[in-house]
Enzyme design. Structure first.
Site, PDB file in Angstrom:
ATOM      1  N   LEU A  42       0.867  -1.166   0.000  1.00 26.68           N
ATOM      2  CA  LEU A  42       0.000   0.000   0.000  1.00 26.68           C
ATOM      3  C   LEU A  42       0.912   1.227   0.000  1.00 26.68           C
ATOM      4  CD1 LEU A  42      -2.737  -0.905   2.673  1.00 26.68           C
ATOM      5  CD2 LEU A  42      -3.001  -0.876   0.191  1.00 26.68           C
ATOM      6  N   ASP A  43       0.531   2.258  -0.723  1.00 27.18           N
ATOM      7  CA  ASP A  43       1.343   3.468  -0.778  1.00 27.18           C
ATOM      8  C   ASP A  43       1.500   4.075   0.612  1.00 27.18           C
ATOM      9  OD1 ASP A  43       1.501   3.152  -3.502  1.00 27.18           O
ATOM     10  OD2 ASP A  43      -0.107   4.570  -3.939  1.00 27.18           O
ATOM     11  N   LYS A  44       2.518   4.886   0.759  1.00 24.71           N
ATOM     12  CA  LYS A  44       2.817   5.514   2.050  1.00 24.71           C
ATOM     13  C   LYS A  44       1.620   6.284   2.604  1.00 24.71           C
ATOM     14  CE  LYS A  44       6.201   8.609   4.236  1.00 24.71           C
ATOM     15  NZ  LYS A  44       7.439   9.421   4.030  1.00 24.71           N
TER      16      LYS A  44
END
Length: 226
Positions: free
Chosen positions: A102-104
């Site tokens: 998952l993106d930051k």
């Protein structure tokens, strides 16, 4: 199984560390203080305790995390905080790895396991595991844009597979995809002239966030996943 191997597999420490724990009389086997790290035990029958807490041997472990924004999906990183730092002390981190990423700045459901074969199977393009995201958008989205998302859009030389898009209100949608391209959801919304301002994954295959609080972790079983 040797006692020291059992303790290492339970995430208590390294081989050297668990030997010291045994010498410090912190480990018991069936109520008796363990003396030797070489002692053979039956991990399925014997009662092994560390500091009075019973240990349970599991070859494979599965956890779901409701990831907070600000953490990257990695085991370690020299610059950023990683999702591993969100895991509480009771989680056995030995050989644990996130399934996918998952993106930051993205929140939501993240599966972690030490089951490498399952990790590979779930991420294989042939598996087409569905992932559902809740997205809040910068501008209103119309039915025409919803239809485009469902049919597939160009995200930079790649046409996405058909998706499911459900409009919650004018600037909120649920988007279900079967791929995991880099920044895919964000790029799909950009392809229909919009922008994601908040993103949360709420489902991954059979798994759902439900009432799991932000930053909370829950241990699950293989049957919950496949």
């Amino acid at each position: 199984m040797r006692l020291d191997k059992f303790l290492v597999e339970c995430g208590i420490g390294s081989r050297r560390e668990v030997k010291k724990l045994i010498s410090d009389k912190l480990v018991t086997v069936n109520g008796n203080i363990a003396i030797s790290p070489k002692e053979n035990i039956d991990e399925n029958i014997d009662e092994i305790k560390y500091k009075g807490k019973q240990l349970e041997y599991k070859e494979f472990r599965y956890y779901i995390l409701n990831k907070k924004a600000g953490y990257i999906t990695a085991i370690e990183d020299p610059r950023d905080k990683t999702v591993m730092e969100l895991l509480p002390e009771w989680v056995i981190k030995k050989d644990l790895a996130p399934v996918g990423r998952l993106d930051k700045d993205t929140e939501g459901l993240l599966l972690l396991t030490n089951d490498g074969q399952l990790n590979h199977r779930l991420l294989s393009p042939k598996s087409h595991v569905e992932k559902t995201y809740y997205a809040e958008l910068e501008t209103e989205i119309g039915e025409n844009e919803i239809l485009k998302l469902e049919e597939g859009v160009d995200i930079g030389g790649y046409i996405t597979m058909p998706a499911k898009a459900e409009k919650i209100d004018s600037q909120k949608i649920l988007l279900t995809i079967k791929e995991g391209k880099f920044h895919q959801v964000k790029k799909m919304l950009e392809a229909v002239n919009n922008k994601v301002i908040y993103l949360k994954r709420v489902k991954f295959g059979k798994l759902e966030l439900n009432s799991l609080e932000l930053g909370e972790v829950k241990e699950i079983k293989i049957d919950d996943i496949v």
